[in-house]
Design a protein around this motif. Structure first.
Motif, short mmCIF file in Angstrom:
data_model
loop_
_atom_site.label_atom_id
_atom_site.label_comp_id
_atom_site.label_asym_id
_atom_site.label_seq_id
_atom_site.Cartn_x
_atom_site.Cartn_y
_atom_site.Cartn_z
N ASN A 60 31.81 48.77 5.34
CA ASN A 60 30.68 49.24 4.59
C ASN A 60 29.40 48.64 5.13
O ASN A 60 28.19 48.68 4.71
CB ASN A 60 30.46 49.06 3.27
CG ASN A 60 30.47 47.48 2.88
OD1 ASN A 60 30.32 46.85 3.53
ND2 ASN A 60 30.56 47.39 1.59
N ASP A 61 29.57 47.86 6.59
CA ASP A 61 28.42 47.27 7.17
C ASP A 61 27.91 48.03 8.37
O ASP A 61 28.64 47.50 9.48
CB ASP A 61 28.72 45.65 7.31
CG ASP A 61 27.34 44.95 7.82
OD1 ASP A 61 26.44 45.69 7.90
OD2 ASP A 61 27.74 43.83 8.37
N LEU A 109 18.74 57.18 11.60
CA LEU A 109 19.20 57.66 10.32
C LEU A 109 19.07 56.43 9.21
O LEU A 109 18.81 55.36 9.70
CB LEU A 109 20.49 58.14 10.55
CG LEU A 109 20.75 59.11 11.35
CD1 LEU A 109 22.22 59.40 11.51
CD2 LEU A 109 20.22 60.44 11.22
N SER A 110 19.06 56.84 8.06
CA SER A 110 19.36 55.98 7.13
C SER A 110 20.53 55.23 6.94
O SER A 110 21.58 55.51 7.69
CB SER A 110 18.93 56.71 5.60
OG SER A 110 20.17 57.36 5.22
N GLY A 111 20.60 54.17 6.17
CA GLY A 111 21.82 53.33 6.33
C GLY A 111 23.01 54.35 5.63
O GLY A 111 24.20 53.84 6.25
N GLY A 112 22.74 54.82 4.55
CA GLY A 112 23.90 55.78 4.10
C GLY A 112 24.28 57.01 5.17
O GLY A 112 25.42 57.07 5.20
N GLN A 113 23.23 57.40 5.85
CA GLN A 113 23.66 58.43 6.91
C GLN A 113 24.44 57.62 8.09
O GLN A 113 25.52 58.18 8.48
CB GLN A 113 22.16 59.13 7.34
CG GLN A 113 21.52 59.94 6.11
CD GLN A 113 20.33 60.51 6.97
OE1 GLN A 113 19.64 59.98 7.51
NE2 GLN A 113 20.06 61.56 6.18
N ALA A 118 29.83 56.72 10.69
CA ALA A 118 30.90 55.60 10.98
C ALA A 118 32.14 56.32 10.41
O ALA A 118 33.05 56.28 11.29
CB ALA A 118 30.43 54.47 10.50
N ILE A 119 32.21 56.71 9.32
CA ILE A 119 33.26 57.21 8.54
C ILE A 119 33.78 58.39 9.44
O ILE A 119 34.99 58.79 9.65
CB ILE A 119 32.96 57.40 7.24
CG1 ILE A 119 32.68 56.26 6.33
CG2 ILE A 119 34.36 57.95 6.56
CD1 ILE A 119 32.23 56.52 4.99
N ALA A 120 32.98 59.31 9.68
CA ALA A 120 33.23 60.55 10.14
C ALA A 120 33.79 60.36 11.57
O ALA A 120 34.78 60.83 12.29
CB ALA A 120 32.05 61.51 10.42
N GLY A 121 33.34 59.27 12.47
CA GLY A 121 33.82 58.98 13.64
C GLY A 121 35.21 58.54 13.78
O GLY A 121 35.71 58.84 14.66
N THR A 136 32.26 53.74 0.62
CA THR A 136 31.37 54.73 0.39
C THR A 136 30.16 53.63 -0.39
O THR A 136 29.39 54.39 -1.16
CB THR A 136 31.94 55.63 -0.70
OG1 THR A 136 32.55 54.84 -1.71
CG2 THR A 136 33.02 56.30 0.26
N ALA A 137 30.14 52.51 -0.46
CA ALA A 137 29.19 51.75 -1.28
C ALA A 137 28.01 51.91 -1.10
O ALA A 137 27.00 51.75 -2.21
CB ALA A 137 29.77 50.10 -1.18
#
Length: 252
Positions: A60-61, A109-113, A118-121, A136-137
């Protein structure tokens, strides 16, 4: 202790901070070495599986991730540039609400974006197994819902094995199995209905339960005869309606 993660299933791991969740995740992915015992994936050592790109870790980092291209290009960096991979990347961007940012650099992008990129990658690489360590944190409720829905679809449609480390019990309730860790050990292990029905045991180690189970638990304390295994919203609503419908008939 023997712990197995069935292929093609979603296993959620939860526990307080310091319970050992991240250590376990990193050992599974060959990012940390266990002090004893063996970690096997399909009968092979975990490190070899990581090298063959059979298992991927996503934390999540995003500060430790180096983005070098546009959002769309990031999803294709480690994939074969085929029309199929392009379609997959395009669909993931849409599902994660990132399609309008496809030509932007992730730094904008924002941190959440960035976390969704990263997850999509990782998902774009079609892994056999993905370990999501509180991935997802950083996301808001809508973002978490989009990511979890996509992961559940890929698990269902493509058989991707998912190990989901999360503090969000409403995410864990959708898993095939829930493992609860406490002080570096497995405290509970079973189907979500079995684990979350043990409300007092979970509370004793500082954990919460899904909102539906918490509501049922509170109503039971007020004298309502309700099953703690009704963990989905629909099941919870039906159980409460039946209980109060029965009470109304008895009063009449």
């Amino acid at each position: 202790i023997f712990l197995a993660f069935p292929k093609g299933k979603v296993t959620a791991i939860t526990g307080q901070n310091g319970a050992g969740k991240t250590t376990l995740a990193q050992i599974l992915c060959g990012l940390a070495k266990q002090t004893r015992g063996h970690i096997l994936i399909d009968g092979k050592k975990a490190r070899a599986a990581v090298r063959r790109r059979e298992i991927y870790y996503c934390g999540n980092d995003t500060s430790t991730q180096f983005f070098t291209a546009s959002v769309a290009e990031e999803l294709l960096l480690n994939t074969e540039l085929t029309e199929e991979s392009k379609d997959r990347a395009r669909n993931l961007l849409k599902e994660f609400g990132l399609y309008e940012y496809r030509d932007a650099h992730p730094s904008a992008l924002s941190g959440g974006q960035k976390q969704r990129v990263a997850i999509a990658g990782v998902l774009a690489m079609k892994p056999e197994c993905i370990v999501l360590d509180e991935a997802t944190a950083m996301l808001d409720p809508i973002g978490r819902s989009e990511v979890i829905s996509t992961i559940e679809r890929l698990n269902r449609d493509e058989g991707i094995t998912v190990v989901l480390i999360t503090h969000h019990m409403n995410e864990a309730e959708h898993a095939d199995r829930v493992i609860v860790m406490n002080e570096g050990r497995v405290a509970m292990d079973g189907a979500p209905r079995e684990v979350f029905a043990q409300v007092e045991k979970l509370k004793s180690i500082g954990l919460t339960v899904p909102d539906t189970v918490e509501l049922l638990y509170e109503l039971r304390g007020a004298g309502c005869d309700l099953p703690l295994t009704a963990i989905t919203v629909d099941e919870c609503a039906d159980a409460i309606a039946r209980c109060f419908g029965k009470s109304a008939k008895e009063d009449n």
